[in-house]
Design a protein around this motif. Structure first.
Motif, PDB file in Angstrom:
ATOM      1  N   ILE A 146       0.857  -1.179   0.000  1.00  0.00           N
ATOM      2  CA  ILE A 146       0.000   0.000   0.000  1.00  0.00           C
ATOM      3  C   ILE A 146       0.895   1.231   0.000  1.00  0.00           C
ATOM      4  N   SER A 147       0.365   2.280  -0.558  1.00  0.00           N
ATOM      5  CA  SER A 147       1.113   3.542  -0.617  1.00  0.00           C
ATOM      6  C   SER A 147       1.030   4.251   0.718  1.00  0.00           C
ATOM      7  N   PRO A 148       2.094   4.922   1.143  1.00  0.00           N
ATOM      8  CA  PRO A 148       2.017   5.726   2.369  1.00  0.00           C
ATOM      9  C   PRO A 148       0.879   6.737   2.334  1.00  0.00           C
ATOM     10  N   GLU A 149       0.509   7.193   1.123  1.00  0.00           N
ATOM     11  CA  GLU A 149      -0.558   8.186   1.028  1.00  0.00           C
ATOM     12  C   GLU A 149      -1.874   7.651   1.568  1.00  0.00           C
ATOM     13  N   GLU A 150      -2.062   6.333   1.524  1.00  0.00           N
ATOM     14  CA  GLU A 150      -3.292   5.731   2.026  1.00  0.00           C
ATOM     15  C   GLU A 150      -3.360   5.782   3.542  1.00  0.00           C
ATOM     16  N   MET A 151      -2.233   5.963   4.173  1.00  0.00           N
ATOM     17  CA  MET A 151      -2.177   5.997   5.632  1.00  0.00           C
ATOM     18  C   MET A 151      -1.825   7.383   6.158  1.00  0.00           C
ATOM     19  N   LEU A 152      -1.995   8.398   5.306  1.00  0.00           N
ATOM     20  CA  LEU A 152      -1.757   9.777   5.707  1.00  0.00           C
ATOM     21  C   LEU A 152      -3.055  10.575   5.654  1.00  0.00           C
ATOM     22  N   VAL A 153      -3.183  11.560   6.538  1.00  0.00           N
ATOM     23  CA  VAL A 153      -4.281  12.512   6.426  1.00  0.00           C
ATOM     24  C   VAL A 153      -4.143  13.180   5.060  1.00  0.00           C
ATOM     25  N   PRO A 154      -5.209  13.232   4.262  1.00  0.00           N
ATOM     26  CA  PRO A 154      -5.105  13.759   2.890  1.00  0.00           C
ATOM     27  C   PRO A 154      -4.461  15.138   2.804  1.00  0.00           C
ATOM     28  N   GLY A 155      -3.534  15.239   1.857  1.00  0.00           N
ATOM     29  CA  GLY A 155      -2.849  16.507   1.615  1.00  0.00           C
ATOM     30  C   GLY A 155      -1.649  16.756   2.496  1.00  0.00           C
ATOM     31  N   ALA A 156      -1.388  15.868   3.453  1.00  0.00           N
ATOM     32  CA  ALA A 156      -0.327  16.113   4.435  1.00  0.00           C
ATOM     33  C   ALA A 156       1.047  16.246   3.781  1.00  0.00           C
ATOM     34  N   ARG A 157       1.358  15.332   2.861  1.00  0.00           N
ATOM     35  CA  ARG A 157       2.705  15.364   2.279  1.00  0.00           C
ATOM     36  C   ARG A 157       2.946  16.632   1.466  1.00  0.00           C
ATOM     37  N   ASP A 158       1.967  17.038   0.681  1.00  0.00           N
ATOM     38  CA  ASP A 158       2.127  18.250  -0.111  1.00  0.00           C
ATOM     39  C   ASP A 158       2.347  19.467   0.787  1.00  0.00           C
ATOM     40  N   PHE A 159       1.624  19.492   1.898  1.00  0.00           N
ATOM     41  CA  PHE A 159       1.782  20.617   2.814  1.00  0.00           C
ATOM     42  C   PHE A 159       3.160  20.604   3.472  1.00  0.00           C
ATOM     43  N   LEU A 160       3.634  19.429   3.856  1.00  0.00           N
ATOM     44  CA  LEU A 160       4.969  19.328   4.451  1.00  0.00           C
ATOM     45  C   LEU A 160       6.038  19.737   3.434  1.00  0.00           C
ATOM     46  N   GLU A 161       5.864  19.332   2.188  1.00  0.00           N
ATOM     47  CA  GLU A 161       6.816  19.728   1.142  1.00  0.00           C
ATOM     48  C   GLU A 161       6.859  21.241   1.022  1.00  0.00           C
ATOM     49  N   PHE A 162       5.699  21.864   1.055  1.00  0.00           N
ATOM     50  CA  PHE A 162       5.623  23.322   0.988  1.00  0.00           C
ATOM     51  C   PHE A 162       6.394  23.951   2.144  1.00  0.00           C
ATOM     52  N   LEU A 163       6.176  23.452   3.345  1.00  0.00           N
ATOM     53  CA  LEU A 163       6.824  24.037   4.518  1.00  0.00           C
ATOM     54  C   LEU A 163       8.343  23.897   4.445  1.00  0.00           C
ATOM     55  N   VAL A 164       8.804  22.737   4.001  1.00  0.00           N
ATOM     56  CA  VAL A 164      10.248  22.526   3.861  1.00  0.00           C
ATOM     57  C   VAL A 164      10.824  23.490   2.830  1.00  0.00           C
ATOM     58  N   GLN A 165      10.115  23.649   1.729  1.00  0.00           N
ATOM     59  CA  GLN A 165      10.591  24.564   0.686  1.00  0.00           C
ATOM     60  C   GLN A 165      10.648  26.006   1.178  1.00  0.00           C
ATOM     61  N   GLN A 166       9.792  26.327   2.154  1.00  0.00           N
ATOM     62  CA  GLN A 166       9.827  27.672   2.723  1.00  0.00           C
ATOM     63  C   GLN A 166      11.010  27.867   3.666  1.00  0.00           C
ATOM     64  N   GLY A 167      11.636  26.764   4.041  1.00  0.00           N
ATOM     65  CA  GLY A 167      12.729  26.855   4.996  1.00  0.00           C
ATOM     66  C   GLY A 167      12.254  26.818   6.433  1.00  0.00           C
ATOM     67  N   CYS A 168      10.980  26.463   6.654  1.00  0.00           N
ATOM     68  CA  CYS A 168      10.465  26.374   8.022  1.00  0.00           C
ATOM     69  C   CYS A 168      11.107  25.191   8.745  1.00  0.00           C
ATOM     70  N   ARG A 169      11.237  25.308  10.053  1.00  0.00           N
ATOM     71  CA  ARG A 169      11.741  24.206  10.878  1.00  0.00           C
ATOM     72  C   ARG A 169      10.550  23.429  11.418  1.00  0.00           C
ATOM     73  N   LEU A 170      10.574  22.103  11.203  1.00  0.00           N
ATOM     74  CA  LEU A 170       9.434  21.261  11.554  1.00  0.00           C
ATOM     75  C   LEU A 170       9.761  20.364  12.751  1.00  0.00           C
ATOM     76  N   TYR A 171       8.762  20.189  13.611  1.00  0.00           N
ATOM     77  CA  TYR A 171       8.913  19.393  14.828  1.00  0.00           C
ATOM     78  C   TYR A 171       7.702  18.482  14.957  1.00  0.00           C
ATOM     79  N   LEU A 172       7.952  17.245  15.350  1.00  0.00           N
ATOM     80  CA  LEU A 172       6.891  16.255  15.502  1.00  0.00           C
ATOM     81  C   LEU A 172       6.906  15.720  16.927  1.00  0.00           C
ATOM     82  N   ALA A 173       5.752  15.745  17.596  1.00  0.00           N
ATOM     83  CA  ALA A 173       5.673  15.227  18.968  1.00  0.00           C
ATOM     84  C   ALA A 173       4.370  14.473  19.139  1.00  0.00           C
ATOM     85  N   SER A 174       4.439  13.352  19.853  1.00  0.00           N
ATOM     86  CA  SER A 174       3.272  12.494  19.996  1.00  0.00           C
ATOM     87  C   SER A 174       3.174  11.940  21.416  1.00  0.00           C
ATOM     88  N   GLY A 175       1.935  11.648  21.821  1.00  0.00           N
ATOM     89  CA  GLY A 175       1.713  10.967  23.094  1.00  0.00           C
ATOM     90  C   GLY A 175       1.940   9.477  22.981  1.00  0.00           C
TER      91      GLY A 175
END
Length: 300
Positions: A146-175
């Motif tokens: 299965i593609s990772p896209e099937e297990m992602l909230v729709p549009g997530a990867r495109d948005f992350l790509e945009f943020l990286v291209q902007q030079g934003c610093r990204l942080y991921l935290a989970s319970g």
């Protein structure tokens, strides 16, 4: 001395508007007017339900397990009575680390005259059952069935790509436990966006919280909280971002159906927690980006 952190309970700070206000031509709900005085160049994300759908349906594992544990106390309550009670507290604690739900289970067992096991034992028992339920998803991702896209909230990867291209610093935290977060982020191909800035729960739960992650990222980068924007589908995500002075975007994701419509319960709870914006997913990320960054998009 080790600092001790206690994750805060849900606190309602605003009411849900009778009539929602949307960004024109979109499903992006504007709850609070936003006029960022500084560039939003540090971006915080929750994981499960905000980006990943691998663990969709986890409540269907946790709640029955807890009902079983409570029935084993010999209580006179019916399975349905226990299910209703457990569903209520599991739901109310959603957003905090998993261990807090297990602490509550231990308290309920004690109320019924039995000596509970350590909450960590219950958490591990729950994880074993959850892994049995979702392992086919993880295995299918590993094997490329299965593609990772099937297990992602729709549009997530495109948005992350945009943020990286902007030079934003990204942080991921989970319970969710950090070992699982890192593994599942890699399965989804998300590790490339966050690098080493992936954080999750540990057994010594009072040494970790999402608030500590935000506190650290702001301090280490010497930036004020008004340069932070956070995305999450739990009240903790909203509360910690707002406490830091950032912009909080509620991701009211419909995890089961990926319908593009906001989950009504999530929407209401996250608005009450203080969310500035509500989105059902990231399909309209371009409109969201224009709204948050405006003409400065591309200059993070």
């Amino acid at each position: 001395m080790t600092r001790v952190y206690e994750e805060a309970d849900f606190v309602a700070v605003r009411s849900v508007p009778e009539r929602p206000t949307f960004l024109p031509g979109s499903s992006i709900e504007i709850v609070s007017p936003i006029s960022p005085p500084a560039p939003l160049d540090h971006v915080f994300f929750d994981f499960d339900g905000t980006l990943s759908l691998i663990r969709e349906g986890w409540q269907g594992v946790m709640i029955p397990m807890m009902v079983e544990e409570l029935l084993a106390t010999g209580t006179s309550e019916s399975p349905e009575e226990l299910r209703q009670m457990v569903t209520e507290f599991v739901t109310n604690l959603t957003g905090k680390q998993t261990i807090y739900q297990m602490i509550r289970l231990a308290e309920e067992i004690r109320k019924r005259g039995k000596i509970p096991e350590d909450p960590l034992v219950y958490k591990r028992r729950y994880h074993e059952r959850l892994m049995a339920r979702i392992e086919h998803r993880r295995e299918a991702l590993r094997e490329g069935r299965i593609s990772p896209e099937e297990m992602l909230v729709p549009g997530a990867r495109d948005f992350l790509e945009f943020l990286v291209q902007q030079g934003c610093r990204l942080y991921l935290a989970s319970g969710t436990d950090e070992v699982y977060v890192r593994e599942e982020a890699a399965l989804l191909g998300l590790d490339r966006y966050f690098g080493e800035h992936i954080y999750g729960a540990i057994d010594n739960y009072q040494s970790f919280s999402k608030a500590t992650v935000i506190e650290r990222l702001l301090k280490e980068n010497n930036v004020p909280g008004n340069r932070l924007v956070g995305f999450g589908d739990g009240y903790v995500d909203i509360q910690v971002v707002k406490s830091a002075g950032g912009v909080a975007v509620a991701v009211a994701s419909d995890e089961r159906n990926r319908s593009g419509q906001p989950d009504p319960w999530k929407r209401e709870r996250l608005i009450r927690a203080g969310a500035d914006l509500v989105i059902p997913d990231y399909r309209e990320w371009q409109k969201l980006a224009t709204f948050l960054w405006g003409e400065k998009a591309g200059m993070c």
